[in-house]
Enzyme design. Structure first.
Site, PDB file in Angstrom:
ATOM      1  N   GLY A  78       9.842   3.214   6.632  1.00 20.57           N
ATOM      2  CA  GLY A  78       9.996   2.711   5.280  1.00 20.57           C
ATOM      3  C   GLY A  78       9.418   1.211   5.390  1.00 20.57           C
ATOM      4  O   GLY A  78       9.013   0.594   6.207  1.00 20.57           O
ATOM      5  N   ASP A  79       9.452   0.514   4.218  1.00 22.09           N
ATOM      6  CA  ASP A  79       8.858  -0.869   4.348  1.00 22.09           C
ATOM      7  C   ASP A  79       7.595  -1.139   4.490  1.00 22.09           C
ATOM      8  O   ASP A  79       7.104  -2.248   4.998  1.00 22.09           O
ATOM      9  CB  ASP A  79       9.810  -1.754   4.969  1.00 22.09           C
ATOM     10  CG  ASP A  79      11.286  -1.661   4.612  1.00 22.09           C
ATOM     11  OD1 ASP A  79      11.760  -1.688   3.560  1.00 22.09           O
ATOM     12  OD2 ASP A  79      12.047  -1.394   5.501  1.00 22.09           O
TER      13      ASP A  79
ATOM     14  N   LYS B 195       4.394   0.460   0.284  1.00 21.62           N
ATOM     15  CA  LYS B 195       3.874   1.481  -0.618  1.00 21.62           C
ATOM     16  C   LYS B 195       3.846   1.008  -2.194  1.00 21.62           C
ATOM     17  O   LYS B 195       3.003   1.369  -3.069  1.00 21.62           O
ATOM     18  CB  LYS B 195       4.721   2.840  -0.735  1.00 21.62           C
ATOM     19  CG  LYS B 195       4.923   3.335   0.750  1.00 21.62           C
ATOM     20  CD  LYS B 195       6.100   4.648   0.690  1.00 21.62           C
ATOM     21  CE  LYS B 195       7.518   4.145   0.514  1.00 21.62           C
ATOM     22  NZ  LYS B 195       8.035   3.204   1.556  1.00 21.62           N
TER      23      LYS B 195
ATOM     24  N   GLY C 219      12.968  -0.781  -1.991  1.00 19.61           N
ATOM     25  CA  GLY C 219      12.623  -1.980  -2.630  1.00 19.61           C
ATOM     26  C   GLY C 219      11.200  -2.084  -2.638  1.00 19.61           C
ATOM     27  O   GLY C 219      10.477  -2.208  -1.488  1.00 19.61           O
ATOM     28  N   HIS C 220      10.636  -2.277  -3.835  1.00 17.01           N
ATOM     29  CA  HIS C 220       8.973  -2.083  -3.598  1.00 17.01           C
ATOM     30  C   HIS C 220       8.455  -3.519  -4.352  1.00 17.01           C
ATOM     31  O   HIS C 220       8.987  -3.977  -5.457  1.00 17.01           O
ATOM     32  CB  HIS C 220       8.450  -0.926  -4.446  1.00 17.01           C
ATOM     33  CG  HIS C 220       8.494   0.482  -3.857  1.00 17.01           C
ATOM     34  ND1 HIS C 220       8.353   1.584  -4.470  1.00 17.01           N
ATOM     35  CD2 HIS C 220       8.905   0.567  -2.530  1.00 17.01           C
ATOM     36  CE1 HIS C 220       8.565   2.619  -3.708  1.00 17.01           C
ATOM     37  NE2 HIS C 220       9.254   2.078  -2.555  1.00 17.01           N
ATOM     38  N   THR C 221       7.803  -4.276  -3.467  1.00 17.65           N
ATOM     39  CA  THR C 221       7.556  -5.744  -3.928  1.00 17.65           C
ATOM     40  C   THR C 221       5.940  -5.791  -4.227  1.00 17.65           C
ATOM     41  O   THR C 221       5.137  -5.381  -3.255  1.00 17.65           O
ATOM     42  CB  THR C 221       7.820  -6.620  -2.924  1.00 17.65           C
ATOM     43  OG1 THR C 221       9.182  -6.521  -2.326  1.00 17.65           O
ATOM     44  CG2 THR C 221       7.354  -8.076  -3.116  1.00 17.65           C
TER      45      THR C 221
ATOM     46  N   ARG D 272      27.530  19.968  -6.491  1.00 12.77           N
ATOM     47  CA  ARG D 272      27.780  20.483  -7.829  1.00 12.77           C
ATOM     48  C   ARG D 272      28.700  19.830  -8.621  1.00 12.77           C
ATOM     49  O   ARG D 272      29.277  20.561  -9.309  1.00 12.77           O
ATOM     50  CB  ARG D 272      27.932  22.031  -7.925  1.00 12.77           C
ATOM     51  CG  ARG D 272      26.755  22.905  -7.330  1.00 12.77           C
ATOM     52  CD  ARG D 272      26.888  24.294  -7.398  1.00 12.77           C
ATOM     53  NE  ARG D 272      28.155  24.823  -6.721  1.00 12.77           N
ATOM     54  CZ  ARG D 272      28.183  24.825  -5.154  1.00 12.77           C
ATOM     55  NH1 ARG D 272      27.073  24.591  -4.387  1.00 12.77           N
ATOM     56  NH2 ARG D 272      29.165  25.435  -4.444  1.00 12.77           N
TER      57      ARG D 272
ATOM     58  N   GLN E 274      11.487   4.940   0.793  1.00 14.09           N
ATOM     59  CA  GLN E 274      11.582   5.038   2.299  1.00 14.09           C
ATOM     60  C   GLN E 274      10.357   5.540   3.079  1.00 14.09           C
ATOM     61  O   GLN E 274       9.459   5.336   2.828  1.00 14.09           O
ATOM     62  CB  GLN E 274      13.008   5.883   2.579  1.00 14.09           C
ATOM     63  CG  GLN E 274      14.081   5.006   1.923  1.00 14.09           C
ATOM     64  CD  GLN E 274      14.478   5.378   0.778  1.00 14.09           C
ATOM     65  OE1 GLN E 274      14.178   6.474   0.134  1.00 14.09           O
ATOM     66  NE2 GLN E 274      15.025   4.588  -0.281  1.00 14.09           N
TER      67      GLN E 274
ATOM     68  N   THR F 238      18.140  -5.657   0.524  1.00 12.67           N
ATOM     69  CA  THR F 238      19.351  -6.106   1.521  1.00 12.67           C
ATOM     70  C   THR F 238      19.200  -7.507   1.567  1.00 12.67           C
ATOM     71  O   THR F 238      20.119  -8.270   1.812  1.00 12.67           O
ATOM     72  CB  THR F 238      19.805  -5.345   2.258  1.00 12.67           C
ATOM     73  OG1 THR F 238      18.853  -5.116   3.458  1.00 12.67           O
ATOM     74  CG2 THR F 238      20.132  -3.925   1.822  1.00 12.67           C
ATOM     75  N   GLY F 239      17.934  -8.038   1.978  1.00 14.36           N
ATOM     76  CA  GLY F 239      17.526  -9.140   2.628  1.00 14.36           C
ATOM     77  C   GLY F 239      17.868  -9.334   4.196  1.00 14.36           C
ATOM     78  O   GLY F 239      17.541 -10.253   4.756  1.00 14.36           O
TER      79      GLY F 239
ATOM     80  N   SER G  43      -4.767  -3.422   3.691  1.00 11.72           N
ATOM     81  CA  SER G  43      -4.552  -4.539   3.116  1.00 11.72           C
ATOM     82  C   SER G  43      -4.334  -5.564   3.930  1.00 11.72           C
ATOM     83  O   SER G  43      -3.953  -5.523   5.003  1.00 11.72           O
ATOM     84  CB  SER G  43      -3.056  -4.064   2.478  1.00 11.72           C
ATOM     85  OG  SER G  43      -2.269  -5.438   1.812  1.00 11.72           O
TER      86      SER G  43
END
Length: 432
Positions: free
Chosen positions: A12-13, A16, A40-42, A144, A226, A303-304, A415
């Site tokens: 993750g991170d 994306k 969290g997508h920045t 359910r 993720q 979450t930082g 990138s």
């Protein structure tokens, strides 16, 4: 038909969000297919940062339709806040740009409270969840007893469904964790005003909408949250998230057939990071790891928390390529590697006396491995202002070529910074 899945190829991170925002310039629709507000997508546009948790990363492109599917667990309080912030900044001016599936699972306050109580009770055995209630919400869906987004618009049955869900949740909270429970009526009072605010974004059949777009020749981008190594089935269980993060989940969460997927783009950092507990073979608990953390601003968007940092792990990346069917790779944050005399790349693991090149299926074995590191020369040049691939320093292009050769998979995007313009293309996303 041009369905493309963007999937995290590490823990993750990976970046994306930035990539989907860039890709969305060529896409007609962006579809978020799993996960919840633990993502969290920045995005950085014209120097201004936008952090998204639930809304697809194509939302900053006014001409791009954005869809949240049944595979997502939906924090209605959180998404309302996201919508209000976007509107205040001049985005999402047309409510038709965003569609939320009636079948998305509601993530409610008692899910968050239960998540936090469980994590606290684990003491030294913490998994490292975000505390956003993701696991308990997915549990309810499987059992359910979940409430769905569409239930907000059936007021006659909403309270009864809340009361049914709270019988178990309040018992667990009070008797097992010593935490106060919830009132169905109080939750109703909070939810009904939100239902009115979110009504313009309601879509009764997202599967139909996305399938129609694909059959009509539209360019559809599926956005995951993720990363591969956090997949509930194929990740480093139990140190995983509560949904399937793999590319195949784009079909399941959305309700489209796999024949509609043309390419799978695997997103990875030029190094590796991980948040929370669990095995991380290439972790650098030294000054080098701290430099990567500082230079890469490696702190969680949700979450930082400081991210654990290490060298690029090609064993794990090869595994991600296999289980996702990745056709093309995108390397993120190459600029962060500037300033290292030499760069480590993990090409194999040592497990006991054995050298292995495939990821162990047991997370306990993975926790025991020692990385076998190959060293490549680093560079000192700042990459963030470069606009063409040919201007990258030779050591940087050698690094890219080495990884692509080792993986046998083309790296089509690099990138070199958080901004849209800090993206170097080898090959366009959509070829037609």
């Amino acid at each position: 038909m041009a369905g493309v899945v963007v999937v995290g190829a590490q823990w993750g991170d990976e970046g994306k969000g930035k990539l989907v925002d860039v890709f969305a310039a060529q896409a007609d629709m962006v579809v978020r297919y799993q996960g919840g507000a633990n993502a969290g997508h920045t995005l950085v546009v014209d120097g201004k940062k936008t952090v998204l948790h639930l809304i697809p990363s194509g939302i900053l492109r006014a001409e791009t339709a954005c869809v949240i599917t049944a595979g997502v667990v939906l924090d209605v309080f959180g998404i309302n806040d996201e919508i209000e912030k976007l509107k205040a900044n001049g985005y999402l001016q047309n409510p038709k740009q965003l569609m939320i599936s009636d079948s998305a699972t509601l993530l409610l306050p008692y899910h968050k409270t239960l998540d936090a109580a469980r994590e606290k009770a684990l003491s030294d055995g913490k998994i490292g969840t975000t505390g956003k209630g993701i696991g308990p919400a997915y549990e309810d869906r499987t059992a359910r007893r979940a409430l769905l987004f569409g239930d907000l618009y059936d007021k006659d049955s909403l309270k009864a469904k809340l009361e049914h869900a709270l019988k178990e949740k309040n018992h667990l909270l009070k008797n097992m964790y010593g935490v106060d429970g919830f009132s169905a009526q109080e939750l109703m009072d909070q939810l009904l005003p939100l239902a009115d605010k979110l009504a313009p974004y309601r879509s009764r059949d997202v599967s139909f909408v996305v399938n129609k777009s694909l059959k009509g020749g539209k360019r559809v981008l599926f956005e995951g949250a993720q990363g591969t190594m956090l997949d509930v089935y194929h990740g480093t269980y139990p140190f995983v998230t509560s949904s399937s993060t793999l590319a195949g989940s784009a079909c399941i969460g959305t309700g489209v057939g796999p024949v509609h997927i043309k390419d799978v783009i695997g997103v990875f950092k030029a190094y590796a990071t991980r948040v929370g507990s669990g095995p991380f073979p290439t972790e650098l608990e030294n000054e080098t790891g701290e430099k990567l953390r500082k230079d890469g601003h490696e702190f969680g968007s949700t979450t930082g928390r400081a991210r654990r940092c290490g060298w690029l792990d090609l064993v794990a990346l090869k595994y991600a390529i296999r289980v996702n069917g990745i056709t093309n790779l995108a390397m993120m944050k190459l600029d962060v590697l500037t300033g290292h005399e030499k760069l480590g790349v993990c090409t194999a693991y040592k497990l006991g006396d054995e050298i292995i090149t495939e990821l162990p299926t047991s997370p306990y074995d993975l926790a025991k491995v020692e990385p076998v590191i190959e060293w490549l020369p680093g560079w000192t040049q700042d990459l963030t202002k470069i606009t063409q691939l040919k201007d990258l320093p030779r050591q940087a292009t050698n690094y890219i070529d080495y990884v692509a050769h080792q993986m046998g998979t083309p790296i089509d995007v690099i990138s070199i910074g958080p901004g849209r313009e800090q993206t170097l293309w080898v090959k366009p996303l959509f070829n037609n």
